[in-house]
Design an enzyme around this catalytic site. Structure first.
Site, PDB file in Angstrom:
ATOM      1  N   CYS A  85      70.845 -32.375 -87.333  1.00 34.28           N
ATOM      2  CA  CYS A  85      69.954 -31.793 -88.342  1.00 34.28           C
ATOM      3  C   CYS A  85      69.319 -32.839 -89.248  1.00 34.28           C
ATOM      4  O   CYS A  85      68.483 -32.504 -90.086  1.00 34.28           O
ATOM      5  CB  CYS A  85      70.717 -30.783 -89.182  1.00 34.28           C
ATOM      6  SG  CYS A  85      71.282 -29.353 -88.221  1.00 34.28           S
ATOM      7  N   CYS A 208      73.437 -18.375 -95.296  1.00 39.19           N
ATOM      8  CA  CYS A 208      73.090 -19.243 -94.168  1.00 39.19           C
ATOM      9  C   CYS A 208      71.607 -19.604 -94.216  1.00 39.19           C
ATOM     10  O   CYS A 208      70.773 -18.784 -94.610  1.00 39.19           O
ATOM     11  CB  CYS A 208      73.389 -18.541 -92.843  1.00 39.19           C
ATOM     12  SG  CYS A 208      75.050 -17.831 -92.723  1.00 39.19           S
ATOM     13  N   LYS A 334      67.944 -22.956 -97.368  1.00 40.10           N
ATOM     14  CA  LYS A 334      68.255 -21.547 -97.527  1.00 40.10           C
ATOM     15  C   LYS A 334      66.996 -20.690 -97.583  1.00 40.10           C
ATOM     16  O   LYS A 334      66.906 -19.672 -96.903  1.00 40.10           O
ATOM     17  CB  LYS A 334      69.096 -21.363 -98.804  1.00 40.10           C
ATOM     18  CG  LYS A 334      69.509 -19.943 -99.082  1.00 40.10           C
ATOM     19  CD  LYS A 334      70.516 -19.460 -98.059  1.00 40.10           C
ATOM     20  CE  LYS A 334      70.415 -18.001 -97.737  1.00 40.10           C
ATOM     21  NZ  LYS A 334      69.202 -17.565 -97.102  1.00 40.10           N
ATOM     22  N   HIS A 338      64.747 -23.837 -91.763  1.00 44.13           N
ATOM     23  CA  HIS A 338      65.332 -25.055 -91.197  1.00 44.13           C
ATOM     24  C   HIS A 338      64.907 -25.279 -89.745  1.00 44.13           C
ATOM     25  O   HIS A 338      65.705 -25.102 -88.830  1.00 44.13           O
ATOM     26  CB  HIS A 338      66.855 -24.978 -91.310  1.00 44.13           C
ATOM     27  CG  HIS A 338      67.584 -26.182 -90.819  1.00 44.13           C
ATOM     28  ND1 HIS A 338      67.067 -27.460 -90.897  1.00 44.13           N
ATOM     29  CD2 HIS A 338      68.808 -26.308 -90.228  1.00 44.13           C
ATOM     30  CE1 HIS A 338      67.936 -28.315 -90.383  1.00 44.13           C
ATOM     31  NE2 HIS A 338      68.996 -27.636 -89.972  1.00 44.13           N
TER      32      HIS A 338
END
Length: 398
Positions: A85, A208, A334, A338
């Site tokens: 990531c 998440c 959040k 992402h």
């Protein structure tokens, strides 16, 4: 650490970021073209003015052709990189070091991810090995272990700690609601988040990060050339990257209340930048809030507060956009979403806006001559098995 750093040797002179969305009407090529055209226009450059390109993507391409084909780049080096990531930040790190070395005068770092219409809800975890030493839980399950561990270590009531991390999500959704590029633009009260059904441990879906498509880009040049392209560049003060050993997965003493790789990367970045006290030097921080407990732990690992006190600082509003140290003023993973290859560059884009006073009247944080540095943190992997990136940027040399 072995890195001597490249403080004040490289400047960011242009950045761009697409909206992070469910881009059903755009493919990888479209997103890359949008980000590249945006950053080139900001720098006043043509694509042929860029000497070399670094492309970050985790699953949307396998080589430099992913970028050179849609941009129609002829005779240019394009390097595709991936580091979980932290992929977007890895592209920037390599482009910056290439410029610092003198190999190139102008380099582009660009990141992209397109997963929403690929048949996957997100990026799949790598298959577990067969020797019994690797984790085989989802990412949400792994990070959910932080809450009971933190509560036990520091004597915090588990119900109160559940509300604390919901406050983190509430903050980031409030920030994202003000951001036209963010994926989720509605506020969400912490109480509602706590009432939602759990998806892992005590984490709900609103603990998440969102899965999104998007792209972001930066152009870096030698610091002495920065004002040829930009009146108010950002200077790179430090770039740190740490890969862990994965030993936390088999270490009986590892307790999930810290991410050692993040602490080490932060300490190295502060050393390179010459920062002794991050709390008094940083105007803002963009951190990798893949899950709400992650942001909680990072406040301590990055030295923003003492061990065992981050939960109190969250409740006190320390990390709000108008607080003492704004964290994720753009909404973070959040609320912003992402797309893995783009997230690190998106975080730098928020520093680009905020540290230059261009985030807009509704979003602009308070800057001062004493506190004008920004920190970007990325991680990839899971507690006990992680890579971590930290950079520090500022609008002035010295």
């Amino acid at each position: 650490m072995s890195s001597h750093g490249i403080k004040d040797k490289v400047a960011i002179v242009a950045m761009s970021c697409t909206p992070f969305r469910e881009h059903w009407d755009k493919g990888v090529d479209d997103l890359l073209i949008d980000a590249a055209q945006g950053v080139l226009a900001t720098a006043g450059m043509a694509k042929d003015d860029v000497d070399a390109f670094w492309l970050g993507t985790a699953s949307s391409g396998m080589s430099g052709l992913t970028l050179s084909q849609p941009l129609k780049l002829t005779g240019k080096p394009v390097t595709r990189v991936e580091n979980y990531c932290a992929t977007g930040s890895e592209a920037l790190r390599q482009a910056a070091y290439a410029v610092a070395s003198g190999a190139y005068d102008r380099a582009m770092a660009i990141g992209v991810e397109k997963v929403k219409d690929s048949g996957y809800q997100g990026l799949n975890a790598a298959p577990a090995s067969h020797d019994g030493t690797r984790r085989n839980l989802t990412a949400a399950a792994m990070y959910s272990l932080v809450l009971p561990a933190y509560a036990a270590r520091y004597g915090v009531d588990e119900d109160e700690l559940r509300m604390v991390v919901a406050r983190i999500a509430e903050k980031n959704h409030r920030n994202g609601a003000l951001n036209p590029l963010a994926q989720f633009r509605r506020e969400m009260p912490a109480e509602k988040i706590c009432e939602m059904a759990a998806v892992a441990g005590r984490l709900s879906v609103f603990d998440c990060a969102g899965v999104a498509d998007g792209a972001a880009a930066a152009i870096v040049v030698p610091a002495e050339d920065a004002h040829r392209y930009c009146d108010n560049p950002l200077y790179i003060k430090s770039l740190s990257f740490v890969s862990g050993t994965g030993g936390g997965l088999i270490d009986p003493d590892y307790d999930y209340t810290t991410f050692p790789e993040c602490q080490m990367a932060g300490e190295d970045a502060y050393r390179q930048a010459g920062i002794d006290d991050p709390r008094s030097s940083l105007a803002m921080a963009e951190v990798h809030d893949c899950f709400t407990p992650t942001e909680l732990v990072l406040m301590e690992d990055l030295g923003f507060c003492e061990r065992g006190t981050a939960w109190k600082e969250v409740l006190a509003g320390t990390f709000e956009r108008t607080g003492d140290l704004p964290v994720n003023p753009d909404g973070g993973l959040k609320a912003f979403g992402h797309p893995v290859g783009a997230s690190g560059l998106r975080m730098h884009y928020e520093c680009w806006l905020q540290l230059r006073g261009q985030a807009g009247p509704d979003r602009q944080i308070e800057l001062s001559s004493r506190r004008n540095h920004g920190l970007v943190h990325n991680l990839g992997g899971y507690p006990g098995e992680m890579v971590s990136f930290v950079s520090i940027l500022a609008p002035e040399l010295g």
